[in-house]
Write an enzyme that holds these catalytic residues in place. Structure first.
Site, short mmCIF file in Angstrom:
data_model
loop_
_atom_site.label_atom_id
_atom_site.label_comp_id
_atom_site.label_asym_id
_atom_site.label_seq_id
_atom_site.Cartn_x
_atom_site.Cartn_y
_atom_site.Cartn_z
N ARG A 135 0.67 -1.29 0.13
CA ARG A 135 -0.04 0.08 0.02
C ARG A 135 0.83 1.25 0.09
NH1 ARG A 135 -3.18 -3.10 3.96
NH2 ARG A 135 -4.89 -3.81 2.71
N LYS A 192 3.26 11.33 -11.46
CA LYS A 192 2.36 10.19 -12.27
C LYS A 192 3.14 9.19 -12.65
CE LYS A 192 -0.47 13.26 -15.04
NZ LYS A 192 -1.02 13.82 -16.49
N GLU A 249 9.66 17.81 -25.10
CA GLU A 249 9.31 18.22 -23.82
C GLU A 249 9.72 19.43 -23.46
OE1 GLU A 249 6.56 16.57 -22.85
OE2 GLU A 249 6.82 14.35 -23.21
N LYS A 252 7.86 22.91 -14.84
CA LYS A 252 6.94 21.49 -14.55
C LYS A 252 6.64 21.71 -13.05
CE LYS A 252 5.65 16.93 -15.18
NZ LYS A 252 5.66 15.82 -15.48
N GLU A 275 -4.23 17.05 -11.22
CA GLU A 275 -4.90 17.46 -12.51
C GLU A 275 -6.29 17.77 -12.26
OE1 GLU A 275 -2.85 15.87 -16.28
OE2 GLU A 275 -4.67 14.64 -15.93
N ARG A 309 -2.48 21.37 -14.65
CA ARG A 309 -1.78 20.70 -14.86
C ARG A 309 -1.89 19.97 -16.28
NH1 ARG A 309 1.24 15.71 -11.49
NH2 ARG A 309 2.37 14.96 -13.36
N ASN A 333 -0.31 18.70 -21.04
CA ASN A 333 -0.52 17.46 -22.08
C ASN A 333 -0.48 18.07 -23.47
OD1 ASN A 333 -0.97 15.66 -19.97
ND2 ASN A 333 -3.03 16.11 -19.98
N HIS A 390 0.39 15.84 -26.47
CA HIS A 390 0.06 14.68 -26.00
C HIS A 390 -1.05 14.01 -26.32
CE1 HIS A 390 3.55 15.66 -23.75
NE2 HIS A 390 3.74 14.48 -23.44
N HIS A 443 0.11 10.62 -27.73
CA HIS A 443 -0.17 9.38 -27.25
C HIS A 443 -0.72 8.56 -28.22
CE1 HIS A 443 0.24 10.61 -22.60
NE2 HIS A 443 1.30 10.14 -23.14
N HIS A 488 8.65 8.53 -27.61
CA HIS A 488 7.57 9.34 -26.96
C HIS A 488 7.56 10.80 -27.40
CE1 HIS A 488 4.94 10.69 -23.94
NE2 HIS A 488 5.72 11.78 -23.53
N1 NAD Z 1 5.32 10.26 -15.86
C1 NAD Z 1 5.20 11.14 -16.46
O1 NAD Z 1 4.81 12.38 -15.96
C2 NAD Z 1 5.71 11.24 -17.72
C3 NAD Z 1 6.00 12.15 -18.58
C4 NAD Z 1 6.70 12.12 -19.69
C5 NAD Z 1 6.99 10.92 -20.12
N2 NAD Z 1 6.64 9.81 -19.37
C6 NAD Z 1 7.07 8.59 -20.11
O2 NAD Z 1 8.48 8.30 -20.16
C7 NAD Z 1 8.70 7.41 -21.13
C8 NAD Z 1 9.65 7.82 -22.11
O3 NAD Z 1 10.88 8.36 -21.33
P1 NAD Z 1 12.15 7.69 -22.13
O4 NAD Z 1 12.30 8.42 -23.45
O5 NAD Z 1 13.12 8.26 -20.78
O6 NAD Z 1 12.19 6.38 -22.14
P2 NAD Z 1 12.98 4.97 -21.88
O7 NAD Z 1 13.12 4.99 -20.25
O8 NAD Z 1 12.42 3.90 -22.54
O9 NAD Z 1 14.56 5.45 -22.23
C9 NAD Z 1 14.74 5.53 -23.67
C10 NAD Z 1 15.84 4.58 -24.15
O10 NAD Z 1 17.13 5.44 -23.58
C11 NAD Z 1 18.01 4.33 -22.95
N3 NAD Z 1 18.72 4.95 -22.01
C12 NAD Z 1 18.43 5.52 -20.72
N4 NAD Z 1 19.16 6.35 -20.19
C13 NAD Z 1 20.52 6.31 -21.02
C14 NAD Z 1 21.73 6.84 -20.88
N5 NAD Z 1 21.85 7.60 -19.92
N6 NAD Z 1 22.48 6.33 -21.55
C15 NAD Z 1 21.98 5.64 -22.66
N7 NAD Z 1 20.92 5.19 -22.98
C16 NAD Z 1 20.32 5.60 -21.97
C17 NAD Z 1 17.02 3.33 -22.51
O11 NAD Z 1 17.73 2.00 -22.09
C18 NAD Z 1 16.04 3.35 -23.55
O12 NAD Z 1 16.55 2.45 -24.60
C19 NAD Z 1 7.31 6.97 -21.75
O13 NAD Z 1 6.88 5.74 -21.17
C20 NAD Z 1 6.41 8.02 -21.24
O14 NAD Z 1 5.06 7.78 -21.29
C21 NAD Z 1 6.05 9.86 -18.45
#
Ligand code: NAD
Length: 363
Positions: free
Chosen positions: A120, A142, A184, A226, A236, A241, A245, A248, A252, A264
């Site tokens: 929990r 999130k 972003e 942010k 939100e 907030r 989006n 997005h 998405h 993304h």
């Molecule tokens: N929670 C939120 O508010 C929020 C906001 C924006 C995006 N997101 C989510 O984040 C994700 C996208 O994020 P992302 O682009 O970081 O994706 P990811 O975590 O898949 O990383 C992208 C790639 O980079 C590699 N990588 C990570 N760090 C590295 C480094 N320092 N050196 C070399 N390679 C590295 C990873 O192994 C992966 O292959 C999506 O799932 C999206 O929905 C969430």
């Protein structure tokens, strides 16, 4: 050591975001935010090879376990979530444990969700290793995983104890991933800060080359936008907030439609263009400002075409998840001008179809 701190202030919690270079190996950032003796680090193979040793060194006074989850957005699923929970149980982690997400947004989202659900809810810390995760995903609480019906359909709000944005970790990030993260950053400037948008226009060379001063300023400015928005409306519920989006709604849907071939940030970049075209069509954004936005996206290699084999009906189906949540109406964040955004539910499918056909024609 030179670093900045930005705070997220919530009704019942506040937490710092530390931003600087080479923070990972220093235990002074981590220690005050770990309350028990147990730590579970969640990461991926490649990131573990690069940075795990340094982190374990900083945590040498704690009992640390490590779980490796698979790489790629298609693994942001309940299966990866279960792997974390299984490991926590197998290694006897108690409620006082702290999870640490060492990775990009995918690792951060799943780890945060596991922390929200395990016994929990337990504490967790974000150590984001991609640009997207540093400026966006790691901040704001999130958390969640995808479902075959769409992105982030299962999740919870659960804020970390702290976020450590170490820009030295970005040195190993592939350029495509780095550029996707800029989407972003551009988004934040467009919804809130026109001076920042002009700065991004001026600093193209330095940012593409990941020059550290420019990088630090860009990340700090984006995080402060942010953090400010999340502090005002963390659940939100106040129509504040939602502005995050921007880009997005369509983004998405495109990301899911491409079966996560589109990153993304790349999907968000196309979503930003769609939202800007809709804004021009309703007489909000001027053609000249649209051109500036298009030029900036192009300069950062983000003026991308629609995905190959784009299917309009499927695209509209993905959007319908959004509609179900909001009285059968599409909700878009559009721009009044650069630096000022507004949420609207007046965009119709017909408006959208018109824009899509212009994009399909390459206009
Ligand atoms: N929670 C939120 O508010 C929020 C906001 C924006 C995006 N997101 C989510 O984040 C994700 C996208 O994020 P992302 O682009 O970081 O994706 P990811 O975590 O898949 O990383 C992208 C790639 O980079 C590699 N990588 C990570 N760090 C590295 C480094 N320092 N050196 C070399 N390679 C590295 C990873 O192994 C992966 O292959 C999506 O799932 C999206 O929905 C969430």
């Amino acid at each position: 050591m030179h670093y900045q701190t930005i705070n997220v202030t919530l009704p019942n919690q506040h937490y710092p975001i530390y931003i600087g270079s080479d923070l990972l190996s220093k235990d002074d950032y981590l220690k005050p935010h770990i309350h028990g003796n147990q730590v579970m680090i969640v990461t991926q193979k490649l990131i573990a090879n690069l940075y795990l040793e340094k982190l374990l060194q900083a945590l040498k006074n704690y009992h640390c376990d490590v779980v490796i989850i698979p790489t790629g957005e298609r693994h942001k699923t309940l299966k990866s979530f279960n792997k974390i929970i299984d490991n926590l149980l197998a290694k006897g982690h108690e409620r006082s444990t702290t999870l640490i997400a060492l990775g990009g947004g995918m690792v951060g989202d799943v780890t945060g969700f596991a922390a929200a659900c395990y016994q929990r809810s337990v504490n967790y810390i974000q150590i984001p290793t991609t640009l997207i995760a540093q400026v966006d995903a790691a901040i704001g609480g999130k958390t969640g995983v995808n479902h075959s019906a769409g992105k982030n359909l299962i999740g919870a709000f659960h804020h970390p104890q702290c976020v450590i944005a170490d820009i030295a970790l970005l040195a190993s990030l592939p350029q495509r991933e780095f550029v996707a993260g800029l989407a972003e950053v551009i988004k934040c400037s467009l919804i809130k800060d026109k001076n920042f948008f002009s700065w991004l226009e001026d600093k193209q060379r330095e940012l593409i080359a990941k020059e550290s001063n420019a990088l630090l300023e860009m990340i700090t400015r984006t995080i402060s936008i942010k953090a400010q928005i999340v502090s005002q409306d963390d659940r939100e519920q106040k129509n504040i907030r939602h502005l995050l989006n921007f880009g997005h709604t369509a983004g998405h849907a495109l990301e899911a439609l491409s079966q996560y071939q589109l990153l993304h940030g790349e999907a968000v970049a196309i979503g930003i263009r769609i939202a800007c075209m809709l804004s021009v069509d309703r007489g909000w954004l001027t053609e000249q400002d649209y051109q500036r936005i298009y030029d900036l996206l192009s300069a950062y290699q983000l003026s991308l075409p629609l995905i190959k084999g784009f299917k309009l009906k499927k695209f509209l189906d993905f959007l319908s998840h959004d509609k179900k949540n909001f009285n059968q109406r599409l909700r878009f964040v559009l721009l009044k001008e650069i630096g000022q955004a507004e949420l609207t539910d007046t965009v119709t499918e017909a408006d959208l179809i018109k824009i899509i056909s212009r994009l399909e024609d390459g206009r």
